[in-house]
Scaffold this motif. Structure first.
Motif, PDB file in Angstrom:
ATOM      1  N   MET A 110      89.267  33.389 -28.250  1.00  0.00           N
ATOM      2  CA  MET A 110      90.732  33.511 -28.180  1.00  0.00           C
ATOM      3  C   MET A 110      91.269  34.308 -29.461  1.00  0.00           C
ATOM      4  SD  MET A 110      92.031  30.399 -26.128  1.00  0.00           S
ATOM      5  CE  MET A 110      93.657  30.750 -26.207  1.00  0.00           C
ATOM      6  N   VAL A 111      90.908  33.800 -30.609  1.00  0.00           N
ATOM      7  CA  VAL A 111      91.281  34.386 -31.791  1.00  0.00           C
ATOM      8  C   VAL A 111      90.867  35.773 -31.863  1.00  0.00           C
ATOM      9  CG1 VAL A 111      91.324  34.046 -34.282  1.00  0.00           C
ATOM     10  CG2 VAL A 111      91.570  32.285 -32.951  1.00  0.00           C
ATOM     11  N   LEU A 112      89.619  36.085 -31.760  1.00  0.00           N
ATOM     12  CA  LEU A 112      89.014  37.220 -31.800  1.00  0.00           C
ATOM     13  C   LEU A 112      89.677  38.209 -31.014  1.00  0.00           C
ATOM     14  CD1 LEU A 112      85.124  36.663 -32.243  1.00  0.00           C
ATOM     15  CD2 LEU A 112      86.774  37.125 -34.040  1.00  0.00           C
ATOM     16  N   ILE A 113      90.086  37.958 -29.473  1.00  0.00           N
ATOM     17  CA  ILE A 113      90.553  38.864 -28.697  1.00  0.00           C
ATOM     18  C   ILE A 113      92.120  39.025 -29.315  1.00  0.00           C
ATOM     19  CG2 ILE A 113      91.569  38.766 -26.311  1.00  0.00           C
ATOM     20  CD1 ILE A 113      89.196  37.143 -25.448  1.00  0.00           C
ATOM     21  N   VAL A 114      92.563  38.217 -29.560  1.00  0.00           N
ATOM     22  CA  VAL A 114      94.058  38.405 -30.276  1.00  0.00           C
ATOM     23  C   VAL A 114      94.055  39.569 -31.297  1.00  0.00           C
ATOM     24  CG1 VAL A 114      96.122  37.472 -31.315  1.00  0.00           C
ATOM     25  CG2 VAL A 114      94.951  36.269 -29.350  1.00  0.00           C
ATOM     26  N   VAL A 115      93.094  39.161 -32.304  1.00  0.00           N
ATOM     27  CA  VAL A 115      92.690  40.476 -33.407  1.00  0.00           C
ATOM     28  C   VAL A 115      92.474  41.515 -32.921  1.00  0.00           C
ATOM     29  CG1 VAL A 115      91.291  40.579 -35.462  1.00  0.00           C
ATOM     30  CG2 VAL A 115      92.223  38.415 -34.979  1.00  0.00           C
ATOM     31  N   LEU A 169      96.291  52.430 -31.788  1.00  0.00           N
ATOM     32  CA  LEU A 169      95.613  53.329 -31.003  1.00  0.00           C
ATOM     33  C   LEU A 169      96.174  53.601 -29.772  1.00  0.00           C
ATOM     34  CD1 LEU A 169      91.822  52.630 -31.742  1.00  0.00           C
ATOM     35  CD2 LEU A 169      93.350  54.452 -32.834  1.00  0.00           C
ATOM     36  N   VAL A 170      96.608  52.525 -28.908  1.00  0.00           N
ATOM     37  CA  VAL A 170      97.289  52.816 -27.393  1.00  0.00           C
ATOM     38  C   VAL A 170      98.517  53.274 -27.756  1.00  0.00           C
ATOM     39  CG1 VAL A 170      97.868  51.238 -25.535  1.00  0.00           C
ATOM     40  CG2 VAL A 170      96.001  50.800 -26.679  1.00  0.00           C
ATOM     41  N   TRP A 171      99.079  52.971 -28.694  1.00  0.00           N
ATOM     42  CA  TRP A 171     100.573  53.591 -28.731  1.00  0.00           C
ATOM     43  C   TRP A 171     100.569  55.070 -29.299  1.00  0.00           C
ATOM     44  CZ3 TRP A 171     102.492  55.709 -33.527  1.00  0.00           C
ATOM     45  CH2 TRP A 171     103.756  56.049 -33.416  1.00  0.00           C
ATOM     46  N   LEU A 172      99.609  55.448 -30.217  1.00  0.00           N
ATOM     47  CA  LEU A 172      99.483  56.641 -30.458  1.00  0.00           C
ATOM     48  C   LEU A 172      99.022  57.577 -29.250  1.00  0.00           C
ATOM     49  CD1 LEU A 172      99.282  58.899 -32.744  1.00  0.00           C
ATOM     50  CD2 LEU A 172      97.118  58.324 -33.173  1.00  0.00           C
ATOM     51  N   LEU A 173      98.231  57.165 -28.407  1.00  0.00           N
ATOM     52  CA  LEU A 173      97.758  57.752 -27.265  1.00  0.00           C
ATOM     53  C   LEU A 173      98.889  57.918 -26.481  1.00  0.00           C
ATOM     54  CD1 LEU A 173      95.713  58.914 -25.302  1.00  0.00           C
ATOM     55  CD2 LEU A 173      95.293  57.032 -24.278  1.00  0.00           C
ATOM     56  N   PHE A 174      99.829  56.921 -26.243  1.00  0.00           N
ATOM     57  CA  PHE A 174     101.083  57.182 -25.227  1.00  0.00           C
ATOM     58  C   PHE A 174     101.831  58.191 -26.050  1.00  0.00           C
ATOM     59  CE2 PHE A 174     100.560  52.827 -23.439  1.00  0.00           C
ATOM     60  CZ  PHE A 174      99.252  53.313 -22.346  1.00  0.00           C
ATOM     61  N   GLN A 180      94.417  45.118 -33.190  1.00  0.00           N
ATOM     62  CA  GLN A 180      93.740  46.457 -33.803  1.00  0.00           C
ATOM     63  C   GLN A 180      93.840  47.562 -33.048  1.00  0.00           C
ATOM     64  OE1 GLN A 180      91.970  46.565 -36.884  1.00  0.00           O
ATOM     65  NE2 GLN A 180      92.708  44.453 -37.416  1.00  0.00           N
ATOM     66  N   LEU A 181      93.692  47.200 -31.589  1.00  0.00           N
ATOM     67  CA  LEU A 181      93.729  48.441 -30.606  1.00  0.00           C
ATOM     68  C   LEU A 181      95.031  49.005 -30.563  1.00  0.00           C
ATOM     69  CD1 LEU A 181      91.132  47.287 -28.362  1.00  0.00           C
ATOM     70  CD2 LEU A 181      90.846  49.048 -29.675  1.00  0.00           C
TER      71      LEU A 181
END
Length: 294
Positions: free
Chosen positions: A31-36, A44-49, A40-41
Motif C-alpha cells: 500500500m505504501v509503495l502504491i502511494v509512493v 508525468l500525468v499532469w504534464l501529459l494533460f 511519482q507518476l
C-alpha cells in the motif's frame, strides 16, 4: 489434554499468528509503495494533460482534468515549426558523446588509481574529490573567458568539455568501490599470459564493469540531457541549442504557448525514461556491487 498436545496447539497458533502478521506487513508495504508510485507518476500525468490543452484550458480547467479537445497538434507543431527536431538531435548526440567520454576516461583514471601502484595516486584521487565541491555557477565567467580565447564560444565542443569535466568526479567516486572489489587473480593470469596493460583494461577489466558502467552512464545522461546553464551561456546559434534552451522559443513578450511548452517538456522527458527502463536492472546491480569494498 496432555501437555505435549497443548504445546503443539500453541505452536500452531503461533505459526498462524506470525503468518498473519507477515501477510499484514506485506499488505501495508504494498500500500505504501502504491502511494509512493502514484505520487511519482503524478507530475508525468499532469504534464501529459497539460501538453494537450490550449492556453484557455490551462488556466480555466483544474490541473488534472482531461482536455475537452486533446490538441495532439501541439507535438507536431513544436517538432516542425518550433525547431525542436534540431534541438532534440543536438541533445542526443551531445549527451551520447559527453557520456561516452566521461565513462571511458573515468574508467581509465579509476583503473590507474585502484589497480596500479604509483606515487601521487592518492593526491590525484583527492583532487578529483575536491572538484566535487566546486559550485557550477562560480565557473561560468572563467569558462566563458577561456572558451572565448580558444574560439569555442557557440561551439558544441565547449559543452562536451564542460560536461566531461564536471561529471568526472562523481563518475570516479561510483567506480571506485567496484574496482576495489574486482579480483586480482584475473589480471595476474592475464599478465602471465603476456597481456599488455592496455589490452587487459579494454578486453578484460572493462567488460567486467558493465553493471557499474550502466549506473554511471544513466547518471551522466540525466545531467547532460537536463543541463541548462552552460548551454544558455555558451551557445547562441539555433543550430547548436539543445532541448532545455529550445523551450524558450514558445515564451513571447506578450503571449506564451503553454501547450507547446508542455509538449516540448514531454518530448524531453521520454528518452531518459526509456533509457532508465532498459537499464534499471543494471543500475541497481551496479550500485549494490560498488557499495561494498572487497
Amino acid at each position: 489434554m496432555t501437555s505435549t498436545t497443548a504445546g503443539q496447539l500453541g505452536g500452531v497458533s503461533k505459526e498462524k499468528g506470525s503468518s498473519f502478521a507477515l501477510k499484514l506487513g506485506y499488505a501495508l508495504l504494498y500500500m505504501v509503495l502504491i502511494v509512493v508510485a502514484a505520487l511519482q507518476l503524478f507530475p508525468l500525468v499532469w504534464l501529459l494533460f497539460f501538453s494537450l490543452k490550449s492556453n484557455q484550458e490551462v488556466f480555466n480547467l483544474p490541473p488534472l482534468s482531461l482536455p475537452t479537445n486533446p490538441r495532439w497538434e501541439n507535438y507536431s507543431k513544436v517538432w516542425s515549426a518550433g525547431n525542436i527536431d534540431t534541438y532534440f538531435l543536438n541533445s542526443v548526440w551531445i549527451t551520447v558523446v559527453a557520456t561516452a567520454l566521461t565513462v571511458v576516461l573515468g574508467s581509465l583514471v579509476t583503473y590507474a588509481i585502484t589497480r596500479m601502484k604509483w606515487k601521487g595516486s592518492s593526491l590525484v584521487l583527492g583532487l578529483f574529490m575536491v572538484a566535487m565541491m566546486i559550485p557550477v555557477h562560480s565557473t561560468l565567467i572563467p569558462l566563458f573567458s577561456m572558451f572565448n580565447k580558444a574560439g569555442l564560444i557557440d561551439h558544441p565542443l565547449s559543452l562536451i568539455l564542460t560536461y566531461v569535466a564536471f561529471n568526472m568526479p562523481i563518475t570516479i567516486m561510483i567506480l571506485l568501490g567496484f574496482y576495489y572489489a574486482l579480483p586480482r587473480e584475473v589480471e595476474e593470469a592475464a599478465v602471465i599470459d603476456g597481456c599488455s596493460v592496455n589490452r587487459m583494461f579494454f578486453r578484460i577489466v572493462l567488460p567486467m564493469t558493465g553493471s557499474v558502467i550502466a549506473t554511471t552512464s544513466i547518471i551522466n545522461m540525466i545531467y547532460n540531457w537536463n543541463e541548462f546553464i552552460f548551454v544558455n551561456t555558451f551557445i547562441s546559434s539555433d543550430s547548436y541549442k539543445t532541448l532545455t534552451v529550445g523551450v524558450q522559443n514558445f515564451i513571447g513578450q506578450y503571449t506564451t504557448d503553454w501547450g507547446a511548452i508542455g509538449a516540448t517538456l514531454m518530448i524531453s522527458i521520454l528518452p531518459i525514461l526509456i533509457a532508465f527502463l532498459f537499464l534499471s536492472d543494471r543500475i541497481v546491480e551496479g550500485m549494490a556491487a560498488g557499495s561494498v569494498k572487497g
